[in-house]
Design a protein around this motif. Structure first.
Motif: not given
Length: 413
Positions: A203-213, A261-267
């Motif tokens: 995805p373009l905006i990455q998910s912090g949940n890593n798409f739960i298995l 950017l926020a999906s890649r850099f938490q700050d």
């Protein structure tokens, strides 16, 4: 190419199923009531009658479907996962904010508050970059709808500016029911369409949940509603809608970039969460500032009578005279006020020769206007300053109110 066409067909099919959702028809009825309210207000102020509610609602539904198709494509390509966006918190908060001001019924405010609460307090659980991406894409779709249809059905009005001057203008109010499709990751996906194979960069905006298995990605249709309200005093409705669409589009692209950017850099998450409501306020402030500080269009000329509105389906519109045009003579007699216009219309003549200058091309024109039985002339002149019915301006922007308060304090008021 075939894969792209299949992708479009898949989304279109899911949108069609969204139209069968009872909630869509509830939203559609609410939209129709809003257009009915606008039509009643127009009739009460200027006597403009006509059954436009069905036409306006049908047009809004068509544009809403096109907007839903565009929004669905963007949401899916961005990889927005509905299951991690705390929608159950955002909707109630948006409704509470609406009690403060109806325009706060907007995900930019509720979404920003929920995102900041998550970042500062840890509750509720929400994927901030994805939520900001959803807000950005919905507003991007709204900017497209404003650009192409925001001016349609603009209502004429007389408004008293903060300076005390009464000017003519238009209120722009549009509402669109939006069937839309996004991605959801569910443990039980039976009966839903599975997400097709996506490119490697997705995805373009990455998910912090890593798409739960163990969860399946599906295309999930849902229903939304978008609304637009604005004023046109220093611009025509067409010019204003394009200007508003441009400003809202810029806001949307900035917020979307911050979400990526926020999906890649938490700050960056804090910056995105703050910009969502603050950037929206800036858009409103800029729009109001341009209209109230700019030179008003719909004011009396030095000679002649300027039209605020040539009412649709009336004699004046049939003659080719439009909003902003300046009428100089009727049947050879100069006209310089509303009373002159009324006298000419009440003379009993069925055919009126009108000389005027067009607002768009500044060209001198001479036309014959035919007054038919039971058909109104449809001429609404700009205000001349002695009107007793007008709208008082109340700032919608928090930034505007702060600026006004600072200005009063400097003047010692």
């Amino acid at each position: 190419m075939n894969e792209v066409l299949c992708f479009f067909k898949l989304i279109a099919g899911e949108l069609t199923s969204a139209l069968q959702n009872p909630l869509f028809w509830v939203v559609l009825v609410l939209v129709a009531f809003q257009y009915r309210r606008i039509a009643k207000s127009r009739e009460n102020l200027f006597g403009i009658s006509g059954n436009t509610v069905f036409r306006d609602t049908l047009s809004a539904t068509w544009y809403g479907f096109i907007g839903g198709l565009l929004g669905s494509i963007l949401l899916i390509l961005a990889g927005i996962n509905l299951t991690g966006l705390a929608i159950s918190y955002i909707w109630p908060l948006a409704l509470i904010l609406m009690l403060i001001n109806p325009r706060f019924l907007c995900f930019s405010y509720a979404g920003g508050i929920v995102a900041l609460s998550n970042l500062m307090l840890g509750i509720p659980a929400v994927d901030v970059p994805q939520l900001m991406g959803l807000v950005a894409i919905l507003h991007l779709v709204e900017s497209m709808l404003i650009y192409f249809s925001g001016h349609a059905g603009a209502s004429p009005m007389y408004m008293k500016k903060p300076s005390g001057q009464i000017v003519g203008g238009f209120t722009l109010q549009k509402f669109w029911p939006l069937p839309i499709v996004a991605v959801a990751f569910l443990s039980e996906a039976s009966g839903l369409t599975l997400l097709p194979l996506m490119p490697d960069w997705w995805p373009l905006i990455q998910s912090g949940n890593n798409f739960i298995l163990g969860m399946s990605g599906v295309l999930f249709p849902f229903v939304a509603g978008l609304g637009y309200g604005d004023l046109a005093l220093a611009h025509t409705p067409v010019e204003k809608s394009k200007l508003s669409a441009r400003n809202l589009g810029i806001y949307s692209f900035i917020l979307l970039g911050l979400a990526v950017l926020a999906s890649r850099f938490q700050d960056i998450e804090y910056l995105a969460a703050v910009f969502a409501p603050l950037g929206h306020e800036i858009v409103i402030y800029v729009g109001q500032h341009i209209e109230f500080k700019g030179k008003p269009i719909f004011v009396p000329p030095l000679r002649g009578v300027r039209l605020l509105e040539a009412v649709p389906n009336t004699a004046v519109q049939a003659a080719g005279i439009r909003s902003g045009d300046v009428i100089y003579t009727i049947n050879g007699q100069p006209v310089n006020s509303k009373l002159d216009i009324e006298a000419a219309l009440g003379s009993g003549a069925r055919l009126l020769e009108i000389e005027f200058i067009t607002h768009s091309k500044k060209k001198w024109q001479r036309v014959i206007m035919e007054l038919k039985p039971y058909q109104p002339a449809g001429i609404i002149p700009v205000p001349e300053g002695d009107e007793y019915t007008y709208t008082e301006f109340v700032s919608q922007s928090i930034i505007s109110r702060i600026a006004e308060k600072i200005g009063r304090n400097k003047k010692g008021i």
